[in-house]
Design an enzyme around this catalytic site. Structure first.
Site, PDB file in Angstrom:
ATOM      1  N   HIS A   1      -5.026  -3.837  -4.923  1.00 30.50           N
ATOM      2  CA  HIS A   1      -4.677  -2.422  -5.136  1.00 30.50           C
ATOM      3  C   HIS A   1      -4.498  -2.099  -6.621  1.00 30.50           C
ATOM      4  CE1 HIS A   1      -4.221  -2.926  -0.898  1.00 30.50           C
ATOM      5  NE2 HIS A   1      -4.006  -1.634  -0.709  1.00 30.50           N
TER       6      HIS A   1
ATOM      7  N   GLU B   1       8.924 -10.714  -4.497  1.00 27.00           N
ATOM      8  CA  GLU B   1       7.824 -11.155  -5.351  1.00 27.00           C
ATOM      9  C   GLU B   1       8.259 -12.215  -6.352  1.00 27.00           C
ATOM     10  OE1 GLU B   1       8.795  -8.017  -4.788  1.00 27.00           O
ATOM     11  OE2 GLU B   1       7.151  -7.172  -3.600  1.00 27.00           O
TER      12      GLU B   1
ATOM     13  N   SER C   1      -2.684  -6.056   3.528  1.00 32.88           N
ATOM     14  CA  SER C   1      -3.315  -5.240   2.493  1.00 32.88           C
ATOM     15  C   SER C   1      -4.052  -6.085   1.456  1.00 32.88           C
ATOM     16  CB  SER C   1      -2.263  -4.383   1.788  1.00 32.88           C
ATOM     17  OG  SER C   1      -1.556  -3.613   2.733  1.00 32.88           O
TER      18      SER C   1
ATOM     19  N   PHE D   1       3.328  -4.847  -8.165  1.00 32.00           N
ATOM     20  CA  PHE D   1       4.551  -5.558  -7.772  1.00 32.00           C
ATOM     21  C   PHE D   1       4.500  -7.017  -8.208  1.00 32.00           C
ATOM     22  CE2 PHE D   1       4.110  -2.350  -4.172  1.00 32.00           C
ATOM     23  CZ  PHE D   1       4.779  -1.380  -4.889  1.00 32.00           C
TER      24      PHE D   1
ATOM     25  N   ARG E   1      -8.849  -1.924  -3.787  1.00 28.32           N
ATOM     26  CA  ARG E   1      -8.707  -1.492  -2.391  1.00 28.32           C
ATOM     27  C   ARG E   1     -10.004  -0.976  -1.776  1.00 28.32           C
ATOM     28  NH1 ARG E   1      -7.106   3.646   0.080  1.00 28.32           N
ATOM     29  NH2 ARG E   1      -6.220   3.217   2.121  1.00 28.32           N
TER      30      ARG E   1
ATOM     31  N   GLN F   1       2.368   2.795  -6.655  1.00 25.38           N
ATOM     32  CA  GLN F   1       1.674   1.640  -6.072  1.00 25.38           C
ATOM     33  C   GLN F   1       0.446   1.216  -6.889  1.00 25.38           C
ATOM     34  OE1 GLN F   1       3.316   0.841  -2.812  1.00 25.38           O
ATOM     35  NE2 GLN F   1       4.627   2.367  -3.781  1.00 25.38           N
TER      36      GLN F   1
ATOM     37  N   ARG G   1     -10.872  -7.107  -2.295  1.00 28.55           N
ATOM     38  CA  ARG G   1      -9.708  -7.733  -1.653  1.00 28.55           C
ATOM     39  C   ARG G   1     -10.117  -8.416  -0.349  1.00 28.55           C
ATOM     40  NH1 ARG G   1      -6.428  -3.382   1.826  1.00 28.55           N
ATOM     41  NH2 ARG G   1      -8.019  -1.779   1.992  1.00 28.55           N
TER      42      ARG G   1
ATOM     43  N   ASP H   1      -1.482   6.907  -1.990  1.00 28.87           N
ATOM     44  CA  ASP H   1      -0.150   6.304  -2.130  1.00 28.87           C
ATOM     45  C   ASP H   1       0.517   6.675  -3.457  1.00 28.87           C
ATOM     46  OD1 ASP H   1       0.469   5.085   0.231  1.00 28.87           O
ATOM     47  OD2 ASP H   1      -0.246   3.107  -0.340  1.00 28.87           O
TER      48      ASP H   1
HETATM   49  C1  LIG Z   1       8.415  -4.099  -4.511  1.00 27.30           C
HETATM   50  C2  LIG Z   1       7.545  -3.693  -3.395  1.00 27.30           C
HETATM   51  N1  LIG Z   1       6.867  -4.654  -2.722  1.00 27.30           N
HETATM   52  C3  LIG Z   1       6.052  -4.305  -1.723  1.00 27.30           C
HETATM   53  C4  LIG Z   1       5.898  -2.998  -1.361  1.00 27.30           C
HETATM   54  C5  LIG Z   1       4.926  -2.601  -0.262  1.00 27.30           C
HETATM   55  N2  LIG Z   1       5.630  -2.138   0.930  1.00 27.30           N
HETATM   56  C6  LIG Z   1       5.778  -0.816   1.198  1.00 27.30           C
HETATM   57  S1  LIG Z   1       6.673  -0.535   2.576  1.00 27.30           S
HETATM   58  C7  LIG Z   1       6.881  -2.193   2.867  1.00 27.30           C
HETATM   59  C8  LIG Z   1       7.694  -2.657   4.030  1.00 27.30           C
HETATM   60  C9  LIG Z   1       9.072  -2.080   3.973  1.00 27.30           C
HETATM   61  O1  LIG Z   1       9.820  -2.443   5.069  1.00 27.30           O
HETATM   62  P1  LIG Z   1      11.193  -1.701   5.369  1.00 27.30           P
HETATM   63  O2  LIG Z   1      12.032  -1.686   4.151  1.00 27.30           O
HETATM   64  O3  LIG Z   1      11.778  -2.339   6.571  1.00 27.30           O
HETATM   65  O4  LIG Z   1      10.740  -0.206   5.625  1.00 27.30           O
HETATM   66  P2  LIG Z   1      10.595   0.578   7.019  1.00 27.30           P
HETATM   67  O5  LIG Z   1      10.544  -0.405   8.145  1.00 27.30           O
HETATM   68  O6  LIG Z   1      11.824   1.428   7.109  1.00 27.30           O
HETATM   69  O7  LIG Z   1       9.358   1.397   6.898  1.00 27.30           O
HETATM   70  C10 LIG Z   1       6.218  -2.935   1.877  1.00 27.30           C
HETATM   71  C11 LIG Z   1       6.164  -4.402   1.829  1.00 27.30           C
HETATM   72  C12 LIG Z   1       6.621  -2.025  -2.093  1.00 27.30           C
HETATM   73  N3  LIG Z   1       6.504  -0.714  -1.834  1.00 27.30           N
HETATM   74  N4  LIG Z   1       7.438  -2.402  -3.085  1.00 27.30           N
END
Ligand SMILES: Cc1ncc(C[n+]2csc(CCOP(=O)(O)OP(=O)(O)O)c2C)c(N)n1
Ligand SMILES: [Mg+2]
Lengths: 279, 316
Positions: free
Chosen positions: B111, B60, B39, B85, B169, B123, B12, B119
């Site tokens: 990943h 996505e 990531s 995703f 990863r 994931q 990556r 994770d």
């Molecule tokens: C469909 C999907 N896309 C990407 C991710 C990767 N991801 C995990 S947490 C996150 C950010 C989430 O932000 P938020 O909903 O604001 O959570 P918080 O700030 O409360 O941690 C991402 C992009 C995921 N888990 N699921």
């Protein structure tokens, strides 16, 4: 009431302690979004909002809680341990091989959970299915879904919002942990959600706006949501990512990086101070 | 080729860095990400060429169709997220807006596999190859190390059509040297042998090489082939492996249905049937340290050795 709120605040401190400890032990995971949701999850489980019974986790009439932003699993695990669903000693196995406490909530490994999550965006839709089923069965339990602000980028959030509003599913309650940050950056940089209340209102939801760290406000908002008839309710909880730990607050480095042993020590000391102020 | 298997960069990271290099040369390249640029490492591109970088947020499906829009306007979009995703949430968009019109969109899922570790299963991209390979016209690529990324990415830019690139990863063992030549669509024979062919992709290539080292010592002569391009698969190499070695063992960090196993088995069955065996996943994994998971889910040299011995009729 005063006493109950104080108890809830003390519980919230214990939950923050457990979150820090389990993340430091696992050396990976998501502190920021776990800490921002502590008051919400504490009020739900310990403030008499969720109908639930740790002795009887399958009780059909229990209210359902879905952690749609699954990466905040530590706050859920800490609450489940505090409530007595799981043993507190289990928390130190978070994310380790063989543990029921998977990196994201996993119903296969921990069957008492309502859903397996981790792919963002799906929680409200799950709750809608449960809500329709409850209505078909003439059951009165309610669904509570915790979503993130970054998660609210997902189209499915708005598909489900539109649907629940249209069908007036007042047994669906959503709490938005509006902490201002997602993974790569602040919401304001990536995708601004504001005017957030208008968006939910436009989808025919009952909207409550609160300070997500004011325990009394969060608690009464949840009570109001549960009692509200005719529309689903969304609580926009204005929160701070990393709340309660000075060096994590609004520091998005701690979105997905666990505290070191040194940081754990400092964090626990800060929580001890917060406790001293309360008692 | 190297044979010390020293860890190099994660694929990556090589993806992010190489994207910057090709982006500097080719002004048509644009990069999209869905709030995972730290990531997927596409943030390297953002840091260098911010005006051609678009972070769509956690959306996505939106990103995949946007990429199609860029491509139909003459740009060469590279859109990335976690493999699971990207492929799962963007699949209808890929089908409708990329595969069917055959647009020049490049997609990168990071990943992949179970070696993401702690994770956990939500994931882990373990269906991505099956989904991508099901799409007509798609080219599907899984580089084994950083040098493979550096060599294949420019060829992916030159190729006019949709491409899915799978990255990982953890740090990847270095297999290739800059003096080696990798060709998109052409499987790479890494060592020759006569008793058995081990066909592998991605992080499994080094495990196959380690297995071959041990098997050689007990008198089993192993050919190891890196199928970095899974689709369109290099049929000629599969046929010659079937003809020149007595059996074929496939190894992949992916579900067995629809991945490398299925694809190679079809060609073998159609052309020159030989005995085959398959190593891969048949269910979701769980949280744990990456090495622990690879051990537990049977994706190690030792597992390859066991299967290989069975296949050539040696007792374990
Ligand atoms: C469909 C999907 N896309 C990407 C991710 C990767 N991801 C995990 S947490 C996150 C950010 C989430 O932000 P938020 O909903 O604001 O959570 P918080 O700030 O409360 O941690 C991402 C992009 C995921 N888990 N699921
Ligand atoms: Mg957030």
């Amino acid at each position: 009431m005063k006493n109950q709120i104080k108890e809830l605040k003390l519980t919230a401190i214990r939950i923050r302690e457990e979150i820090l400890k389990m993340l430091a032990e696992s050396k990976s995971g998501h502190p920021g979004g776990s800490l921002s949701a502590v008051e919400i999850v504490t009020a739900l489980y310990f403030g008499g909002i969720l109908k639930h019974d740790p002795q009887n986790p399958d009780m059909p009439e229990r209210d359902r809680f879905i952690l749609s932003k699954g990466h905040a699993a530590p706050v859920l695990y800490a609450a489940l341990a505090e409530a007595g669903y799981i043993d507190k000693t289990l928390l130190s196995t978070l994310r380790k091989f063989g543990s029921p406490l998977q990196g994201h909530p996993d119903k296969r490994k921990l069957p008492l959970l309502e859903a397996s999550t981790g792919s963002l965006g799906q929680g409200i839709s799950l709750a809608i299915g449960m809500a329709h089923a409850a209505l078909l069965n003439h059951e009165s339990h309610q669904m509570f879904v915790l979503i993130g602000d970054g998660e609210s980028n997902e189209g499915q959030i708005w598909e489900s919002a539109m649907y629940a509003g249209h069908h007036k599913l007042d047994n669906v309650n959503v709490i938005l942990d509006f902490n201002g940050y997602q993974l790569d950056d602040a919401n304001r940089v990536i995708l601004d959600l504001d005017p957030i209340a208008d968006k939910w209102q436009a989808n025919n939801w009952h909207v409550i706006d609160v300070n997500g760290h004011d325990m009394e406000a969060v608690h009464s908002a949840l009570q109001l949501a549960k009692a509200f008839k005719g529309k689903p309710t969304v609580i926009i909880a204005r929160t701070i990512k990393g709340a309660g730990i000075s060096f994590m607050e609004n520091n998005n480095k701690f979105h997905g990086v666990a505290p070191t042993q040194e940081e754990l020590k400092q964090g626990l000391a800060e929580l001890q101070e917060a406790r001293a102020v309360l008692v | 080729m190297r044979n010390d298997y020293i860890l190099g960069k994660a694929t990556r990271l090589a993806y992010g860095e190489t994207l910057v290099e090709i982006g500097k040369q080719n002004k048509n390249i644009v990069v999209l990400d869905a709030d995972l640029s730290k990531s997927t490492m596409s943030n390297r591109f953002q840091a260098t060429i911010p005006e051609r970088f678009f972070n769509v947020g956690i959306s996505e499906a939106n990103m995949v169709s946007m990429a199609a829009g860029f491509a139909s306007s003459g740009k060469i979009p590279f859109a990335s997220s976690f493999a699971t995703f990207l492929m799962s949430k963007g699949f209808d968009q890929m089908r409708q807006s990329i595969a069917y019109p055959n647009l020049n969109v490049k997609l990168c899922g990071s990943h992949s596999g179970i070696c993401i570790g702690e994770d956990g299963p939500s994931q882990m991209g373990i269906e991505d190859i099956a989904l991508a390979c099901s799409l007509p016209g798609f080219t599907v690529v899984c580089p084994a190390d950083e040098e493979a990324v550096r060599q294949l990415l420019p060829q992916i830019v030159e190729h006019n059509g949709p491409v899915y690139i799978r990255t990982s990863r953890p740090k990847a063992a270095q297999i290739y040297e800059s003096s080696d030549t990798l060709t998109l669509g052409k499987a790479q024979i890494l060592r020759d042998g006569t008793d058995l062919t081990i066909a592998a992709m991605g992080m499994m290539v080094v495990e196959a090489l380690k297995a071959a080292d041990t098997l050689e010592k007990i008198g089993v002569s192993v050919r190891v082939v890196d199928f970095h391009t899974i689709k369109p698969v290099d049929k000629a190499t599969i046929v010659s492996c079937a003809k020149e070695t007595a059996a074929i063992l496939t190894v992949e960090e992916h579900l067995l249905d629809g991945g490398l196993a299925s694809i190679i088995a079809r060609t073998v069955a159609e052309t020159h049937p030989v005995k085959m065996a398959f190593i891969g996943l048949d269910d979701y994994a769980e949280s744990g340290a990456p090495d622990e998971l690879l051990d537990r889910y049977g994706l190690r040299a030792v597992d390859i050795i066991g299967k290989a011995k069975e296949l050539v009729g040696l007792s374990n």
